[in-house]
Design a protein around this motif. Structure first.
Motif, PDB file in Angstrom:
ATOM      1  N   ASN A   1      15.948 184.325 111.062  1.00  0.00           N
ATOM      2  CA  ASN A   1      15.070 184.168 109.904  1.00  0.00           C
ATOM      3  C   ASN A   1      13.887 183.270 110.268  1.00  0.00           C
ATOM      4  O   ASN A   1      14.037 182.331 111.059  1.00  0.00           O
ATOM      5  CB  ASN A   1      15.846 183.562 108.732  1.00  0.00           C
ATOM      6  N   ASN A   2      12.732 183.584 109.696  1.00  0.00           N
ATOM      7  CA  ASN A   2      11.551 182.730 109.884  1.00  0.00           C
ATOM      8  C   ASN A   2      11.219 181.939 108.633  1.00  0.00           C
ATOM      9  O   ASN A   2      10.093 181.483 108.457  1.00  0.00           O
ATOM     10  CB  ASN A   2      10.348 183.568 110.321  1.00  0.00           C
ATOM     11  N   GLY A   3      12.205 181.797 107.752  1.00  0.00           N
ATOM     12  CA  GLY A   3      12.023 181.034 106.534  1.00  0.00           C
ATOM     13  C   GLY A   3      11.568 181.845 105.347  1.00  0.00           C
ATOM     14  O   GLY A   3      11.488 181.318 104.226  1.00  0.00           O
ATOM     15  N   SER A   4      11.269 183.136 105.548  1.00  0.00           N
ATOM     16  CA  SER A   4      10.726 183.953 104.464  1.00  0.00           C
ATOM     17  C   SER A   4      11.791 184.791 103.761  1.00  0.00           C
ATOM     18  O   SER A   4      11.529 185.336 102.689  1.00  0.00           O
ATOM     19  CB  SER A   4       9.641 184.894 105.005  1.00  0.00           C
ATOM     20  N   LEU A   5      12.968 184.909 104.357  1.00  0.00           N
ATOM     21  CA  LEU A   5      13.975 185.824 103.831  1.00  0.00           C
ATOM     22  C   LEU A   5      15.153 185.058 103.240  1.00  0.00           C
ATOM     23  O   LEU A   5      15.875 184.379 103.963  1.00  0.00           O
ATOM     24  CB  LEU A   5      14.479 186.747 104.948  1.00  0.00           C
ATOM     25  N   PRO A   6      15.379 185.153 101.935  1.00  0.00           N
ATOM     26  CA  PRO A   6      16.537 184.470 101.338  1.00  0.00           C
ATOM     27  C   PRO A   6      17.823 185.205 101.674  1.00  0.00           C
ATOM     28  O   PRO A   6      17.829 186.417 101.863  1.00  0.00           O
ATOM     29  CB  PRO A   6      16.234 184.533  99.828  1.00  0.00           C
ATOM     30  N   TYR A   7      18.889 184.469 101.755  1.00  0.00           N
ATOM     31  CA  TYR A   7      20.195 185.057 102.044  1.00  0.00           C
ATOM     32  C   TYR A   7      20.726 185.744 100.779  1.00  0.00           C
ATOM     33  O   TYR A   7      20.726 185.161  99.696  1.00  0.00           O
ATOM     34  CB  TYR A   7      21.169 183.967 102.496  1.00  0.00           C
ATOM     35  N   ASP A   8      21.176 186.985 100.928  1.00  0.00           N
ATOM     36  CA  ASP A   8      21.665 187.775  99.805  1.00  0.00           C
ATOM     37  C   ASP A   8      23.179 187.604  99.695  1.00  0.00           C
ATOM     38  O   ASP A   8      23.947 188.244 100.418  1.00  0.00           O
ATOM     39  CB  ASP A   8      21.302 189.246 100.001  1.00  0.00           C
ATOM     40  N   HIS A   9      23.615 186.740  98.785  1.00  0.00           N
ATOM     41  CA  HIS A   9      25.047 186.489  98.636  1.00  0.00           C
ATOM     42  C   HIS A   9      25.790 187.724  98.142  1.00  0.00           C
ATOM     43  O   HIS A   9      26.921 187.983  98.560  1.00  0.00           O
ATOM     44  CB  HIS A   9      25.276 185.331  97.661  1.00  0.00           C
ATOM     45  N   GLY A  10      25.171 188.483  97.244  1.00  0.00           N
ATOM     46  CA  GLY A  10      25.851 189.634  96.672  1.00  0.00           C
ATOM     47  C   GLY A  10      26.226 190.692  97.688  1.00  0.00           C
ATOM     48  O   GLY A  10      27.250 191.375  97.544  1.00  0.00           O
ATOM     49  N   ASN A  11      25.406 190.809  98.754  1.00  0.00           N
ATOM     50  CA  ASN A  11      25.665 191.781  99.820  1.00  0.00           C
ATOM     51  C   ASN A  11      26.154 191.124 101.100  1.00  0.00           C
ATOM     52  O   ASN A  11      26.174 191.759 102.150  1.00  0.00           O
ATOM     53  CB  ASN A  11      24.398 192.595 100.113  1.00  0.00           C
ATOM     54  N   ASP A  12      26.538 189.859 101.025  1.00  0.00           N
ATOM     55  CA  ASP A  12      27.031 189.127 102.206  1.00  0.00           C
ATOM     56  C   ASP A  12      26.043 189.200 103.365  1.00  0.00           C
ATOM     57  O   ASP A  12      26.429 189.366 104.523  1.00  0.00           O
ATOM     58  CB  ASP A  12      28.393 189.677 102.651  1.00  0.00           C
TER      59      ASP A  12
END
Length: 347
Positions: free
Chosen positions: A173-184
């Motif tokens: 990640n370069n800081g722009s992409l949030p982690y998607d908890h719903g899709n693990d």
């Protein structure tokens, strides 16, 4: 007639050979890999980036090489990031930035608890990031991180997914992409593998290698000193000057998340003059085979490179190869029988 029959048989043999090659490739591809991982030669061990018993140099003093946060408990035998209790977070971080271009990190860990099947969580994350000691919602650390994260995820939030948990996967990640908890983390996953790592009678291991733009992750869950490939992807760009760390979190479900050791090895690799002249601290974390992380935020499929072969994909490929061989055998038998019938008519 005999020449035509021989020609058909030759083509059939060639076709069968062509069909059987994928089967041989898959068998070789998924065998245990031992030669690609360093043997742990002490000459290449970087102690300033390693966490080992009896965990000297761990603490909050200015001279400490490792610092910890949250529920982390340091004992003489292990570093427990979280106890088997609900709603806990903990982490431990190296205070010395890594300026190695090629490296390999060996992690010895153990995840165990009283929870039965599917009633445990959440897992451990191994980090190589710009930020350190930055608590957050992703396994106890920052969601919009810069760098590499390897997740040992023991609880699946997306029950419709085709991944079997526990599941080990990597994200850059370069800081722009949030982690998607719903899709693990599925939309940003580089690759991964399923691995039954909980409640083992022995410790489990993983090795993370980064060398010349290639990221490889190997696992040993049977304590046999045999590495099995989990992730292998090229085109990965990671800067120097980042920090290694480990974190874990529990929610409504829990586990003991223990780190026994983290050993960093320097890989002796030659680089071109152009590569040596680069300022590696200015490189932006990226993967050349992926779209820009910003482009994937609203894309449910992620449109990533083909992911590593999961268990069911391997099964389907092997089944197709086996069916191809069977078809070759049947066709060959029919051709041979007709040839024999023609020969009998000649006499």
């Amino acid at each position: 007639q005999e020449v035509r029959n021989a020609s058909k048989n030759h083509k059939l043999i060639g076709f069968c050979t062509f069909i059987s090659r994928p089967l041989l490739f898959l068998l070789l591809r998924f065998t245990l890999v031992q030669c690609d991982i360093t043997d742990g030669n002490a000459e290449h061990l970087k102690r300033e980036h390693s966490l080992m018993k009896p965990y000297q140099g761990v603490g909050s003093s200015p001279s400490s090489q490792w610092d910890f946060w949250g529920s982390t408990l340091v004992t003489s035998s292990y570093v427990r990031l979280t106890p088997d209790e609900r709603s806990r977070q903990g982490s431990i971080w190296n205070t010395v930035p890594v300026y190695l271009k090629d490296w390999e990190m060996h992690v010895q860990y153990k995840i165990h608890g009283s929870g039965k099947k599917n009633l445990h969580g959440d897992g451990i994350a191994i980090w190589y990031t710009k930020e350190r000691l930055h608590p957050g919602s992703v396994f106890g650390s920052n969601a919009k991180f810069h760098g590499l994260a390897l997740f040992i995820d023991t609880y699946h939030n997306d029950e419709a997914a085709d991944r079997s948990f526990p599941y080990i996967y990597a994200i850059v990640n370069n800081g722009s992409l949030p982690y998607d908890h719903g899709n693990d983390g599925r939309n940003s996953e580089l690759g991964g593998c399923s691995s039954e790592i909980r409640n083992k009678d022995h410790d489990t291991y993983l090795a993370i290698r980064y060398s010349k733009g290639r990221l490889t992750v190997m696992i040993d869950i049977d304590d046999k000193n045999e590495w099995k490939e989990c992730i292998d992807i090229g085109g990965v760009r990671l800067p120097t000057g980042y920090y290694f760390g480990a974190s874990a979190a529990t929610g409504d479900l829990s586990d003991n998340h223990d780190i026994i050791s983290m050993k960093m090895y320097q890989l002796m690799v030659e680089h071109t003059p152009d590569e040596d002249s680069l300022d590696w601290t200015k490189i932006e974390p990226s993967v050349s085979l992926l779209k820009s992380p910003k482009d994937n935020i609203d894309d449910p499929t992620g449109n990533f490179r083909s992911t590593p072969l999961t268990g069911w994909k391997v099964f389907l490929l092997l089944l197709c190869a086996l069916l191809g061989i069977v078809v070759c055998g049947v066709v060959g038998a029919v051709v041979f029988q007709k040839r024999q019938e023609r020969n009998r008519r000649f006499y």
